[in-house]
Design an enzyme around this catalytic site. Sequence first.
Site, PDB file in Angstrom:
ATOM      1  N   HIS A 236      48.180  44.449  59.497  1.00  0.00           N
ATOM      2  CA  HIS A 236      46.908  44.545  60.406  1.00  0.00           C
ATOM      3  C   HIS A 236      47.237  45.758  61.473  1.00  0.00           C
ATOM      4  O   HIS A 236      47.780  46.813  60.896  1.00  0.00           O
ATOM      5  CB  HIS A 236      46.310  43.374  61.092  1.00  0.00           C
ATOM      6  CG  HIS A 236      44.907  43.568  61.714  1.00  0.00           C
ATOM      7  ND1 HIS A 236      44.172  44.824  61.588  1.00  0.00           N
ATOM      8  CD2 HIS A 236      44.231  42.737  62.570  1.00  0.00           C
ATOM      9  CE1 HIS A 236      43.076  44.576  62.368  1.00  0.00           C
ATOM     10  NE2 HIS A 236      42.955  43.601  62.972  1.00  0.00           N
ATOM     11  N   HIS A 275      43.182  48.273  51.513  1.00  0.00           N
ATOM     12  CA  HIS A 275      42.343  47.879  52.666  1.00  0.00           C
ATOM     13  C   HIS A 275      41.401  46.731  51.881  1.00  0.00           C
ATOM     14  O   HIS A 275      41.161  46.732  50.871  1.00  0.00           O
ATOM     15  CB  HIS A 275      41.430  49.052  52.926  1.00  0.00           C
ATOM     16  CG  HIS A 275      40.773  48.872  54.255  1.00  0.00           C
ATOM     17  ND1 HIS A 275      39.785  47.830  54.649  1.00  0.00           N
ATOM     18  CD2 HIS A 275      41.188  48.988  55.845  1.00  0.00           C
ATOM     19  CE1 HIS A 275      39.356  47.941  55.895  1.00  0.00           C
ATOM     20  NE2 HIS A 275      40.416  48.432  56.514  1.00  0.00           N
ATOM     21  N   ASP A 331      46.229  53.695  58.916  1.00  0.00           N
ATOM     22  CA  ASP A 331      47.624  53.502  59.403  1.00  0.00           C
ATOM     23  C   ASP A 331      48.539  54.359  58.872  1.00  0.00           C
ATOM     24  O   ASP A 331      49.736  54.403  59.355  1.00  0.00           O
ATOM     25  CB  ASP A 331      48.073  51.994  59.284  1.00  0.00           C
ATOM     26  CG  ASP A 331      47.279  50.954  60.347  1.00  0.00           C
ATOM     27  OD1 ASP A 331      46.698  50.316  59.813  1.00  0.00           O
ATOM     28  OD2 ASP A 331      47.440  51.400  61.540  1.00  0.00           O
TER      29      ASP A 331
HETATM   30  C1  SDX Z   1      44.204  47.592  59.243  1.00  0.00           C
HETATM   31  O1  SDX Z   1      40.155  44.787  58.201  1.00  0.00           O
HETATM   32  C2  SDX Z   1      40.047  46.068  59.029  1.00  0.00           C
HETATM   33  O2  SDX Z   1      39.262  46.892  59.121  1.00  0.00           O
HETATM   34  C3  SDX Z   1      41.687  46.345  59.102  1.00  0.00           C
HETATM   35  C4  SDX Z   1      41.928  47.835  59.917  1.00  0.00           C
HETATM   36  C5  SDX Z   1      41.119  47.980  61.215  1.00  0.00           C
HETATM   37  O3  SDX Z   1      40.640  48.968  61.643  1.00  0.00           O
HETATM   38  O4  SDX Z   1      40.767  46.822  61.767  1.00  0.00           O
HETATM   39  O5  SDX Z   1      41.383  48.791  58.915  1.00  0.00           O
HETATM   40  C6  SDX Z   1      43.381  48.091  60.190  1.00  0.00           C
HETATM   41  O6  SDX Z   1      44.596  46.529  59.456  1.00  0.00           O
HETATM   42  C7  SDX Z   1      44.416  48.591  57.978  1.00  0.00           C
HETATM   43  C8  SDX Z   1      45.100  48.163  56.965  1.00  0.00           C
HETATM   44  C9  SDX Z   1      46.542  47.925  57.422  1.00  0.00           C
HETATM   45  N1  SDX Z   1      47.761  47.279  56.503  1.00  0.00           N
HETATM   46  C10 SDX Z   1      48.633  47.848  55.973  1.00  0.00           C
HETATM   47  O7  SDX Z   1      48.544  49.174  55.603  1.00  0.00           O
HETATM   48  C11 SDX Z   1      49.637  46.742  55.067  1.00  0.00           C
HETATM   49  C12 SDX Z   1      49.475  47.394  53.642  1.00  0.00           C
HETATM   50  N2  SDX Z   1      48.395  47.025  53.002  1.00  0.00           N
HETATM   51  C13 SDX Z   1      48.228  45.476  52.393  1.00  0.00           C
HETATM   52  O8  SDX Z   1      48.774  44.607  53.158  1.00  0.00           O
HETATM   53  C14 SDX Z   1      46.689  45.090  51.745  1.00  0.00           C
HETATM   54  O9  SDX Z   1      46.414  46.507  51.294  1.00  0.00           O
HETATM   55  C15 SDX Z   1      45.826  44.611  52.701  1.00  0.00           C
HETATM   56  C16 SDX Z   1      46.174  43.435  53.472  1.00  0.00           C
HETATM   57  C17 SDX Z   1      45.455  45.582  53.641  1.00  0.00           C
HETATM   58  C18 SDX Z   1      44.585  44.379  52.055  1.00  0.00           C
HETATM   59  O10 SDX Z   1      45.107  43.343  50.964  1.00  0.00           O
HETATM   60  P1  SDX Z   1      44.303  42.568  50.033  1.00  0.00           P
HETATM   61  O11 SDX Z   1      43.084  42.483  50.418  1.00  0.00           O
HETATM   62  O12 SDX Z   1      45.073  41.558  49.027  1.00  0.00           O
HETATM   63  O13 SDX Z   1      44.301  44.153  48.919  1.00  0.00           O
HETATM   64  P2  SDX Z   1      43.552  44.174  47.604  1.00  0.00           P
HETATM   65  O14 SDX Z   1      42.827  42.774  47.479  1.00  0.00           O
HETATM   66  O15 SDX Z   1      42.642  45.312  47.322  1.00  0.00           O
HETATM   67  O16 SDX Z   1      44.709  44.019  46.548  1.00  0.00           O
HETATM   68  C19 SDX Z   1      44.463  44.454  45.199  1.00  0.00           C
HETATM   69  C20 SDX Z   1      45.876  44.647  44.477  1.00  0.00           C
HETATM   70  C21 SDX Z   1      46.516  43.361  44.626  1.00  0.00           C
HETATM   71  O17 SDX Z   1      47.430  43.678  43.233  1.00  0.00           O
HETATM   72  P3  SDX Z   1      46.913  42.651  42.093  1.00  0.00           P
HETATM   73  O18 SDX Z   1      47.544  41.151  42.641  1.00  0.00           O
HETATM   74  O19 SDX Z   1      45.498  42.747  41.962  1.00  0.00           O
HETATM   75  O20 SDX Z   1      48.113  43.176  40.918  1.00  0.00           O
HETATM   76  O21 SDX Z   1      46.359  45.826  45.429  1.00  0.00           O
HETATM   77  C22 SDX Z   1      47.650  45.134  45.723  1.00  0.00           C
HETATM   78  C23 SDX Z   1      47.397  43.757  45.730  1.00  0.00           C
HETATM   79  O22 SDX Z   1      48.791  42.853  45.660  1.00  0.00           O
HETATM   80  N3  SDX Z   1      47.986  45.932  47.041  1.00  0.00           N
HETATM   81  C24 SDX Z   1      48.886  46.528  47.341  1.00  0.00           C
HETATM   82  C25 SDX Z   1      48.846  46.955  48.552  1.00  0.00           C
HETATM   83  N4  SDX Z   1      47.674  46.410  48.941  1.00  0.00           N
HETATM   84  C26 SDX Z   1      47.250  45.758  47.909  1.00  0.00           C
HETATM   85  N5  SDX Z   1      50.184  46.698  46.682  1.00  0.00           N
HETATM   86  C27 SDX Z   1      51.146  47.559  47.173  1.00  0.00           C
HETATM   87  N6  SDX Z   1      50.955  47.836  48.484  1.00  0.00           N
HETATM   88  C28 SDX Z   1      49.931  47.913  48.909  1.00  0.00           C
HETATM   89  N7  SDX Z   1      49.784  48.123  50.331  1.00  0.00           N
END
Ligand code: SDX
Length: 397
Positions: A236, A275, A331
């Site tokens: 986050h 996201h 971020d």
């Molecule tokens: C913020 O919610 C908000 O609004 C938050 C925020 C705010 O202003 O408050 O916008 C701020 O927290 C932004 C996010 C910052 N976090 C990161 O950058 C950390 C890296 N991101 C991941 O941890 C992830 O993208 C999440 C936690 C943000 C979202 O995770 P999800 O909901 O599991 O993502 P998804 O369902 O869209 O994933 C789809 C696929 C999955 O693969 P499969 O299982 O389908 O094969 O994409 C993969 C995920 O494993 N995936 C990633 C990835 N994020 C998702 N793979 C590699 N790198 C990533 N960053």
Amino acid sequence: GQPLRVYDPGYMNTICCTSKISYIDGDKGILEYRGIPIEELAEKSTFVEVAYLLINGELPSKSQLQEWDEKLRKHTFIHTDASQMMKSFRYDAHPMGMLISTLAAISTFHPEVNPALAGEGVYKNQDIVNKQIYRILGSLPTIASNSFRNRIGREHNMPHENMSYVENFLYMLDKLNEKEYKPHPKITRALEVLFILHAEHELNCSTAFVRHLSSSGVDIYTAIAGAAGALYGPKHGGANEAVLRMLEEIGDLKNIPQFIKDVKDRKKLLMGFGHRVYKNYDPRAKIVKQIAYQVFEITGKEPLIEIAIELEKIALSDPYFIQRKLYPNVDFYSGVIYRALGFPTDMFPVLFTIPRVAGWLAHWKEYLNDKENNIVRPRQNYIGPEKRNYLPVEQRK
Ligand code: SDX
């Protein structure tokens, strides 16, 4: 009033409340604060004005803005006991840990606003609600700068009575602690825009937490401390710190292909990408990327930006990321800017927390005025063992 924009339940995996504060269209990459596009606010507004908009629902008139600004300036000071307490943290304590602990501690300083002590009706009084808003929003930069000054072993700086909110924050951080220090206007504006971009984002993990905690009737200081705890996490608000560590680990453009392979092999996450809601380019990330170059005009280019740019270019053309709708989020570039401004990486989540407090307070105030403000109590889907009898220990394997 306006019909509430109701999300398609099929699109959002959970819906727990209606709100009028901000609107996100994840597919189109749209973000609006009280109906105003984030791009216009980033270009034309200030953080103090945006905080007023979020918390009170409308852009302030000239006199309302002046009164609001004066109230916040009056509340930038924190109690000397709080400042003393901050000095008791270890020299290498993480600034977010100091900030969260101090916010929780301050909840004990005002028993008259603690519902557990002053009675549940305490927050029915709008003057008390507004007073807490001025105290928390006003003092956050001071608490944040104190946690930074602890980290560098320096005395805490007192707020400067006639500087703007963001200028004052930069002034209190100043290592040289010179009275006549004035931050560069372009740096002040860059941080101001970053604060606007980070102020509010619908029901993200930490904001949902403010609503969750507030629904139990706990005081707002404790709720904000809890929300800051959620924002501390690397998935986050801690993500910009994690992005910097990722870029440092990659270290050189030639190492990018191996890193991308590690991500595809699920050994690593591409921090700053992906996201929960945006399945398109985060509109904030576009603006942050522009700010990076404005800051570099003053600070000189931060070398890691080259790795970030190349990483983005490769990821946006790679089917693995395209299929998963993974785009840069807010971020991805902010950490490189904070690095160029001289902030240590563990200050990055603190820089996210200061502006996000405006959004948290807006949701708290909206929740208090919501006639349905019952305790938030989600149900679970039980998938544990069927009913069975107790087994004496002698009979267990
Ligand atoms: C913020 O919610 C908000 O609004 C938050 C925020 C705010 O202003 O408050 O916008 C701020 O927290 C932004 C996010 C910052 N976090 C990161 O950058 C950390 C890296 N991101 C991941 O941890 C992830 O993208 C999440 C936690 C943000 C979202 O995770 P999800 O909901 O599991 O993502 P998804 O369902 O869209 O994933 C789809 C696929 C999955 O693969 P499969 O299982 O389908 O094969 O994409 C993969 C995920 O494993 N995936 C990633 C990835 N994020 C998702 N793979 C590699 N790198 C990533 N960053």
